[in-house]
Scaffold this active site. Structure first.
Site, short mmCIF file in Angstrom:
data_model
loop_
_atom_site.label_atom_id
_atom_site.label_comp_id
_atom_site.label_asym_id
_atom_site.label_seq_id
_atom_site.Cartn_x
_atom_site.Cartn_y
_atom_site.Cartn_z
CD1 TRP A 176 0.47 0.81 3.26
CD2 TRP A 176 0.21 -1.41 3.13
NE1 TRP A 176 1.12 0.25 4.33
CE2 TRP A 176 0.98 -1.11 4.28
CE3 TRP A 176 -0.09 -2.76 2.84
CZ2 TRP A 176 1.45 -2.11 5.14
CZ3 TRP A 176 0.38 -3.72 3.70
CH2 TRP A 176 1.16 -3.41 4.83
CG ASP A 227 2.72 3.85 16.16
OD1 ASP A 227 3.50 4.76 16.43
OD2 ASP A 227 3.06 2.82 15.56
CD GLN A 232 -2.56 -2.82 19.72
OE1 GLN A 232 -2.39 -3.60 20.62
NE2 GLN A 232 -1.74 -1.78 19.51
CB CYS A 252 21.53 2.97 20.72
SG CYS A 252 20.03 2.60 21.65
CE1 TYR A 275 -0.78 5.08 13.42
CE2 TYR A 275 -2.62 3.76 12.62
CZ TYR A 275 -1.31 4.19 12.51
OH TYR A 275 -0.54 3.76 11.47
CB CYS A 293 19.92 5.04 16.46
SG CYS A 293 18.47 6.10 16.43
CD GLU A 349 -2.18 3.50 8.48
OE1 GLU A 349 -2.09 2.95 9.61
OE2 GLU A 349 -1.18 3.86 7.84
CB CYS A 381 13.71 3.32 18.29
SG CYS A 381 13.77 3.94 19.98
CG LEU A 403 -6.19 -9.56 9.43
CD1 LEU A 403 -6.74 -8.33 8.75
CD2 LEU A 403 -4.83 -9.25 10.03
N GLY A 404 -8.00 -11.25 13.47
CA GLY A 404 -8.24 -10.90 14.86
C GLY A 404 -8.90 -9.55 15.04
#
Length: 368
Positions: free
Chosen positions: A26, A143, A44, A203, A125, A206, A39, A197, A82-83
């Site tokens: 997408w 999120d 989740q 790190c 969100y 990063c 989305e 992250c 998918l839940g």
DNA sequence: AATACGGGGTG
DNA sequence: CACCCAGTATT
């Protein structure tokens, strides 16, 4: 440390994103419906999982009007596995809402955060994600990834589950686009949280470690701050494999609530962590099961809010379901009855089954 | 502010 | 096992 996303940080983030971002089915589409579908599925749910569902969905419901016109049955069928099935029901409602209001505007879709927030199934969100990605509207996505990233970046000691924390991030991020496309900045923060992250980050690689409060203070693992999680209870129960002429009895759950509208083995789950002989006897009597025999094994599964252990039994119906199945279903208190062909013992955890899908589609099988 | 609501990936 | 995930609706 002032809690502010500098232009240098935004630039560094976007440079990193340009190089490390993943390809997604997408990503890059300018169709608001495509973004919206992704989305809704991503709530989740990890990207890798959604990648398996998104193409099937687009093929079956190519635009918002085809979704609005569809039967809920068909919507749930594509969503199966998918839940969080209320997402699918709300998405269906949302599509009807958009289709109804389509004549009020040029595009069928709203182009801003506030209007998207009114759509069923769309919360803070998703409203921010769709309006920013599809329309360039400057609303920040807050999120799980972003909460973790910002907590470390600014050493935020507030519990990340609170409204206060959410509001603070929304403000900080809404002032941090610095001329970049809001949709891409939003995706970049989430991608950073997803790839770099992480809960256990490296790190050293990063792009923002020079700006990161937690990293510079050597307190990376202290953030994000979150309240202790409650332990989830164990619930036990029983399920009955009822075979008749090479078919297997399935029962449909009520349309609302937990696993609403999905099919399962006849059985029950107790709000108790140990078997209850009385409940067992009661179920057998009420549902007129005969020749009940233990299969000598059980199925375990963990849901979001409880562990489940189901002991398995074989049984027969006193009155075969093929005769007057519907009347019988009502008489013995089941919502609906169905059956699937069965040549061997197949444990079907959940699936949707009706006239259109005579063979069902097992979400999970264990052959024995 | 808490709770209900799935399923899969990860260490 | 525990923890986490591109959250939302309901109480």
């Amino acid at each position: 440390m002032q809690k502010h996303i500098s232009k240098n940080m935004a630039d560094a983030l976007m440079a990193w994103f340009g190089h490390h971002r993943r390809t997604m089915p997408w990503r890059g589409s300018d169709d608001p419906y495509h973004i919206w579908v992704s989305e809704m599925m991503l709530q989740q749910t990890q990207v890798a999982t959604v990648e398996n569902y998104y193409p099937k969905w687009i093929a079956r419901f190519p635009d918002v009007f085809s979704l609005a016109a569809a039967d809920l049955e068909d919507v749930l069928k594509i969503w199966e596995g998918l839940g969080y099935y209320t997402r699918a029901r709300n998405f269906h409602k949302g599509a009807k809402y958009i289709a109804e209001h389509a004549k009020d505007r040029k595009s069928p879709f709203p182009d801003n955060y506030e209007e998207w927030l009114k759509v069923p199934g769309v919360g803070p969100y998703t409203a921010a994600a769709v309006s920013s990605i599809a329309f360039g509207y400057p609303a920040a996505v807050v999120d799980g990834n972003v909460k973790r990233v910002m907590a470390r970046l600014f050493c935020l000691d507030e519990d990340i589950a609170t409204q206060k924390y959410h509001k603070m991030l929304f403000e900080i991020m809404n002032r941090g686009f610095h001329g970049h496309h809001p949709g891409w900045v939003n995706q970049a923060w989430m991608e950073l949280g997803s790839l770099q992250c992480t809960p256990r980050p490296d790190c050293s690689r990063c792009p923002l470690n020079g700006d990161c409060c937690a990293y510079k203070a050597g307190k990376t693992q202290r953030y994000p701050v979150k309240a202790e999680k409650k332990k989830i209870p164990v619930r036990c129960g029983a399920a009955f494999v009822v075979l008749h002429k090479n078919r297997m009895l399935m029962v449909r759950r009520h349309a609302e609530g937990f696993l609403g509208g999905l099919w399962e083995f006849p059985g029950y789950t107790l709000k108790s962590d140990r078997p209850d002989p009385l409940a067992f006897a009661e179920f057998i009597r009420e549902h007129r099961l005969v020749n009940v025999r233990p299969l000598g094994r059980s199925v375990r599964h963990t849901y979001s809010h409880f562990h489940q252990r189901i002991d398995l039994f074989s049984a027969e119906l006193e009155v075969p379901w093929e005769s007057n199945a519907w009347a019988e279903a009502r008489r013995i208190g089941l919502d609906e009855l169905g059956s699937v062909p069965c040549s061997r013992l197949t444990i079907k955890i959940a699936g949707i089954l009706d006239e259109k899908y005579p063979h069902g589609s097992p979400e999970r099988e264990e052959n024995n």
